[in-house]
Design a protein around this motif. Sequence first.
Motif, PDB file in Angstrom:
ATOM      1  N   PRO A 143     -33.233 -39.858 -51.307  1.00 28.77           N
ATOM      2  CA  PRO A 143     -33.388 -41.319 -51.406  1.00 28.77           C
ATOM      3  C   PRO A 143     -33.220 -41.812 -52.846  1.00 28.77           C
ATOM      4  CG  PRO A 143     -35.062 -40.418 -49.953  1.00 28.77           C
ATOM      5  CD  PRO A 143     -34.370 -39.244 -50.600  1.00 28.77           C
TER       6      PRO A 143
ATOM      7  N   PRO B 129     -42.949 -43.032 -50.368  1.00 22.06           N
ATOM      8  CA  PRO B 129     -41.627 -42.824 -50.931  1.00 22.06           C
ATOM      9  C   PRO B 129     -41.682 -42.016 -52.231  1.00 22.06           C
ATOM     10  CG  PRO B 129     -42.379 -45.035 -51.430  1.00 22.06           C
ATOM     11  CD  PRO B 129     -43.407 -44.434 -50.516  1.00 22.06           C
TER      12      PRO B 129
ATOM     13  N   HIS C 172     -34.034 -39.091 -43.303  1.00 21.86           N
ATOM     14  CA  HIS C 172     -34.556 -39.806 -44.473  1.00 21.86           C
ATOM     15  C   HIS C 172     -35.987 -39.352 -44.707  1.00 21.86           C
ATOM     16  CE1 HIS C 172     -35.562 -42.950 -47.312  1.00 21.86           C
ATOM     17  NE2 HIS C 172     -34.342 -43.457 -47.228  1.00 21.86           N
TER      18      HIS C 172
ATOM     19  N   TYR D 268     -33.754 -49.274 -49.598  1.00 22.51           N
ATOM     20  CA  TYR D 268     -33.592 -47.948 -49.002  1.00 22.51           C
ATOM     21  C   TYR D 268     -32.662 -48.020 -47.794  1.00 22.51           C
ATOM     22  CZ  TYR D 268     -37.528 -46.317 -51.876  1.00 22.51           C
ATOM     23  OH  TYR D 268     -38.343 -45.971 -52.921  1.00 22.51           O
TER      24      TYR D 268
ATOM     25  N   TYR E 275     -37.275 -51.479 -55.481  1.00 27.65           N
ATOM     26  CA  TYR E 275     -37.561 -50.373 -54.565  1.00 27.65           C
ATOM     27  C   TYR E 275     -38.306 -50.908 -53.345  1.00 27.65           C
ATOM     28  CZ  TYR E 275     -35.985 -46.976 -58.026  1.00 27.65           C
ATOM     29  OH  TYR E 275     -35.224 -46.244 -58.900  1.00 27.65           O
TER      30      TYR E 275
ATOM     31  N   VAL F 272     -38.084 -46.938 -43.017  1.00 25.51           N
ATOM     32  CA  VAL F 272     -36.678 -47.226 -43.323  1.00 25.51           C
ATOM     33  C   VAL F 272     -35.838 -47.140 -42.051  1.00 25.51           C
ATOM     34  CG1 VAL F 272     -34.683 -46.539 -44.700  1.00 25.51           C
ATOM     35  CG2 VAL F 272     -36.982 -46.306 -45.660  1.00 25.51           C
TER      36      VAL F 272
END
Length: 294
Positions: free
Chosen positions: A61, A38, A34, A81, A76, A108
């Motif tokens: 993502p 972000p 991941h 996530y 968000y 995450v």
Amino acid sequence: MDSTATGMRTHEIFIDGVRQVFHVAGTGPVCVAHSGGPGIAWEYLRVPSLEQRLTMVYLEPVGTGNSGRLDDPRDYRLDAYARFLHGVVEHLGAEKVFLLGHSHGGFVAQRYALDHPDRVAGLILFATSPVTGEEFWNSAMAEVARFPERHPGRPEAAGMPDAFQEALAAGTDEDYTTALRRILPLYFADYWAHEELAPMRAGLLAWIDPMRGEEPAPFDVRDALASIAIPTLAITGAHDFICGPRWSRMLHEGIPGSRLIVLPGSGHMCHLEEPEAFTLAVADFTRASVPGAR
């Protein structure tokens, strides 16, 4: 979908009606990666050398690239996530997967490991932290301010503190992408020592997370770390300005039995500055975490 030129297979599924794209390459135990931000395009996190040892699954993502967008920008959040990550893990059908989370992706990964410990074979917390908040950001900004002093012979370095503020204020995906490309040297111990990074910098893409990674309260799972019984590797670079050794050491001290590796010649992007050492560290960790593996 299939990308035969790189040996990478591209897939899409739908989670709660929203498209989730991910890419698969390699062979061996499954490791889901991941990316951070972000909002940063996933490609920077690809590690072809790991694909010789692991089946690497790289997420785009939600809110980035070819994955879908959420109707409400307030959604968000880390739990969103993590929900999309879980959808991919479920779709893969593996009983357990390794989970590699870089930077915000490490937040995450921690959230996912706490919520779904039975689905994680091992946790690779790459250049991340168990906490954000005022002290975290003040430390990062102090390192940004010191960046020109660390690179006195590089004219481009002098403008990095101002450029970083511009990146924080970017109002469109295009402005954010332009600003991120400009400040990319901040994320390396010595960006200019690696000519091979220029194409990556030129092609880097980013999308603004409407919440800018902010939660109702600062991310802080320090009190929960002791409950993580999953094999864990915390790895970062000695010169990481934002998620350096202090924060990885906090992870290591909080998670029983975890390993800590600090790569001396890297910043936030160990896999690009010291790829052989990074690959060896992750490969050794995953091999040791699989019973009967050689």
